[in-house]
Design an enzyme around this catalytic site. Structure first.
Site, PDB file in Angstrom:
ATOM      1  N   CYS A 267       0.796  -1.223   0.000  1.00  0.00           N
ATOM      2  CA  CYS A 267       0.000   0.000   0.000  1.00  0.00           C
ATOM      3  C   CYS A 267       0.829   1.273   0.000  1.00  0.00           C
ATOM      4  CB  CYS A 267      -0.932  -0.003   1.196  1.00  0.00           C
ATOM      5  SG  CYS A 267      -0.079  -0.271   2.743  1.00  0.00           S
TER       6      CYS A 267
HETATM    7  C1  LIG Z   1       1.011  -4.644   3.935  1.00  0.00           C
HETATM    8  S1  LIG Z   1       2.099  -5.999   3.892  1.00  0.00           S
HETATM    9  C2  LIG Z   1       1.057  -7.315   4.372  1.00  0.00           C
HETATM   10  C3  LIG Z   1       0.930  -7.521   5.833  1.00  0.00           C
HETATM   11  C4  LIG Z   1       0.237  -8.792   6.223  1.00  0.00           C
HETATM   12  N1  LIG Z   1      -1.077  -8.920   5.635  1.00  0.00           N
HETATM   13  C5  LIG Z   1       0.112  -8.902   7.738  1.00  0.00           C
HETATM   14  O1  LIG Z   1      -1.003  -8.872   8.235  1.00  0.00           O
HETATM   15  O2  LIG Z   1       1.125  -9.021   8.416  1.00  0.00           O
HETATM   16  C6  LIG Z   1       2.310  -6.307   2.185  1.00  0.00           C
HETATM   17  C7  LIG Z   1       3.176  -7.504   1.877  1.00  0.00           C
HETATM   18  O3  LIG Z   1       3.114  -7.754   0.476  1.00  0.00           O
HETATM   19  C8  LIG Z   1       4.338  -8.321   0.084  1.00  0.00           C
HETATM   20  N2  LIG Z   1       4.383  -8.186  -1.388  1.00  0.00           N
HETATM   21  C9  LIG Z   1       4.439  -7.064  -2.132  1.00  0.00           C
HETATM   22  N3  LIG Z   1       4.328  -7.352  -3.444  1.00  0.00           N
HETATM   23  C10 LIG Z   1       4.196  -8.689  -3.534  1.00  0.00           C
HETATM   24  C11 LIG Z   1       4.019  -9.587  -4.618  1.00  0.00           C
HETATM   25  N4  LIG Z   1       3.947  -9.145  -5.861  1.00  0.00           N
HETATM   26  N5  LIG Z   1       3.915 -10.907  -4.341  1.00  0.00           N
HETATM   27  C12 LIG Z   1       4.007 -11.363  -3.074  1.00  0.00           C
HETATM   28  N6  LIG Z   1       4.161 -10.561  -1.985  1.00  0.00           N
HETATM   29  C13 LIG Z   1       4.241  -9.238  -2.231  1.00  0.00           C
HETATM   30  C14 LIG Z   1       5.378  -7.564   0.863  1.00  0.00           C
HETATM   31  O4  LIG Z   1       6.564  -8.333   1.006  1.00  0.00           O
HETATM   32  C15 LIG Z   1       4.646  -7.350   2.207  1.00  0.00           C
HETATM   33  O5  LIG Z   1       4.997  -8.339   3.147  1.00  0.00           O
END
Ligand SMILES: C[S@@+](CC[C@H](N)C(=O)[O-])C[C@H]1O[C@@H](n2cnc3c(N)ncnc32)[C@H](O)[C@@H]1O
Length: 403
Positions: free
Chosen positions: A121
């Site tokens: 985000c």
């Molecule tokens: C806002 S965090 C999510 C937090 C998680 N839902 C929690 O409750 O702890 C967004 C996550 O998306 C991952 N991310 C970003 N782009 C991605 C992609 N294309 N594929 C997989 N993971 C991705 C990042 O590494 C990050 O850990």
């Protein structure tokens, strides 16, 4: 679900060191968590399932950061947690037919009760300028809609920053409309996390969709969004017991502050002030009209914290000075303020920066815990378990007959 000290003398559940048995038993709530990070949303689902007497079966959790996946696996050892881009599992566009890869993803995930995720985000954050609302990462939000088409879960939850509504590509509206076309009831709301029992002022945008008749997403979100803040969830409640630790290790020791920031904190500690006077700020913040009041600020025991970001270890990143000590917050305190109890471990992390990123990125588990509590009773998990067993034994019989 209870999160509060109804009896204010009761110790905070954040101090709980024994992990509930989230994995064993039947029936099981079957979940998929995309962009799973260290597992804040999953922990909330686990707590809600446990409260309802269900086990948690994590059919798939995907994140492309190894350190986050390691922590996820440490805490949910039976999960099918993979380090990969989400696009490797859901490689079709919204308008495409289901791809071969997606058929495999669906077959291995099987019947899914809850699909949830917090796509990245940064591009939507109010802390960034308007141009970043065009960030191509914002399109990853649409992968949640695609995953719903592929997995056909009973419930979909997508979490993000409130400014996601302003995204120039209109990802929320596209997802909303698409899920409606698939037959889901869909609702969105901005929810204050403090009112859910977290010692933090943080607002999150939530899209909730259901294809279960007796689940009304609009009503569930309206209930969450209208809850009143409860002053009992303050920093004394969340981190009061961590004031003085005998042998602080990395998790419990704050990063070393610069000499200038030590001077600033000494001033606040000695004066009893919470906001730093302009004269002690860096030159560029000294003109009196700056909008950085909370930067270099001290937290109050009697209040919740401001939003925890990955900058919680430096007072130059926000109001992150400890309420009563000349230091910024430790990772342990930041995790507690995000709502992670002590049984949740970050022991596999070796780099401070990784720890700060995953704690700052995490969704407070209270969100999924409260939504889970509202939807689980209507999901018919028991009946699903019976039909899965029948399917399994029919398949075995067919195999035996073929053999
Ligand atoms: C806002 S965090 C999510 C937090 C998680 N839902 C929690 O409750 O702890 C967004 C996550 O998306 C991952 N991310 C970003 N782009 C991605 C992609 N294309 N594929 C997989 N993971 C991705 C990042 O590494 C990050 O850990």
């Amino acid at each position: 679900m209870p999160a509060s000290p109804e009896n204010p003398a009761a110790p905070s559940p954040l101090r709980e060191k024994t992990r509930p048995d989230f994995d064993s038993g039947e029936p099981a709530l079957r979940i998929v968590d995309l962009f799973s990070g260290c597992g804040g949303l999953t922990l909330g689902a686990a707590q809600a399932a446990n409260h309802a007497g269900l086990a948690l079966d994590i059919r798939l959790a995907v994140d492309f950061e190894q350190a986050a996946v390691d922590v996820y696996k440490e805490n949910f050892p039976k999960a099918n947690a993979v380090m990969a881009p989400v696009e490797d599992y859901f490689d079709g566009e919204l308008s495409d037919e289901i791809t071969e890869t997606e058929v495999k993803t669906r077959e291995s995930a099987g019947k899914t009760h809850l699909l949830f995720g917090g796509p990245p985000c940064q591009g939507h954050s109010d802390l960034n300028n308007r141009t970043r609302r065009d960030d191509p990462k914002n399109k990853l939000y649409l992968k949640m809609a695609r995953a719903a088409r592929v997995l056909e879960p009973s419930i979909v939850l997508i979490e993000n920053v409130p400014a996601v509504r302003l995204d120039t590509a209109g990802v929320v509206k596209t997802t909303f409309d698409y899920l409606e076309q698939l037959g889901y009831e869909v609702a969105t709301a901005t929810v204050g996390i403090h009112a859910l029992g977290v010692a933090q002022k943080r607002r999150r945008h939530v899209l909730l969709a259901s294809n279960v008749d007796s689940v009304d997403p609009k009503k569930i979100l309206a209930d969450l969004a209208s809850r009143a803040d409860d002053a009992a969830f303050n920093l004394e409640w969340a981190i009061g017991d961590l004031r003085s630790l005998a042998n602080p290790d990395g998790y419990d020791s704050p990063p070393k502050a610069s000499p200038a920031n030590v001077k600033r904190m000494e001033y606040l500690q000695a004066s009893g002030d919470f906001d730093l006077p302009n004269s002690l700020r860096p030159k560029c913040h000294q003109d009196g009209n700056h909008s950085y009041k909370s930067m270099y600020g001290r937290l109050k025991w009697t209040d919740p914290a401001q939003t925890i970001t990955s900058g919680f270890g430096s007072i130059g990143q926000g109001r992150y000075m400890h309420p009563g000590a000349v230091r910024a917050l430790t990772a342990h305190e930041a995790a507690r303020i995000q709502g992670f109890p002590d049984y949740f471990t970050f022991g596999s992390v070796t780099k401070r920066a990784d720890l700060a990123t995953m704690i700052g990125n995490a969704v407070p588990p209270a969100l999924m815990r409260e939504v889970g509590a509202a939807v689980i009773p209507s999901l018919g998990v028991q009946q699903d378990e019976v039909s899965l067993k029948i399917e399994e034994s029919t398949a075995q019989t067919e195999l035996a007959l073929v053999g």
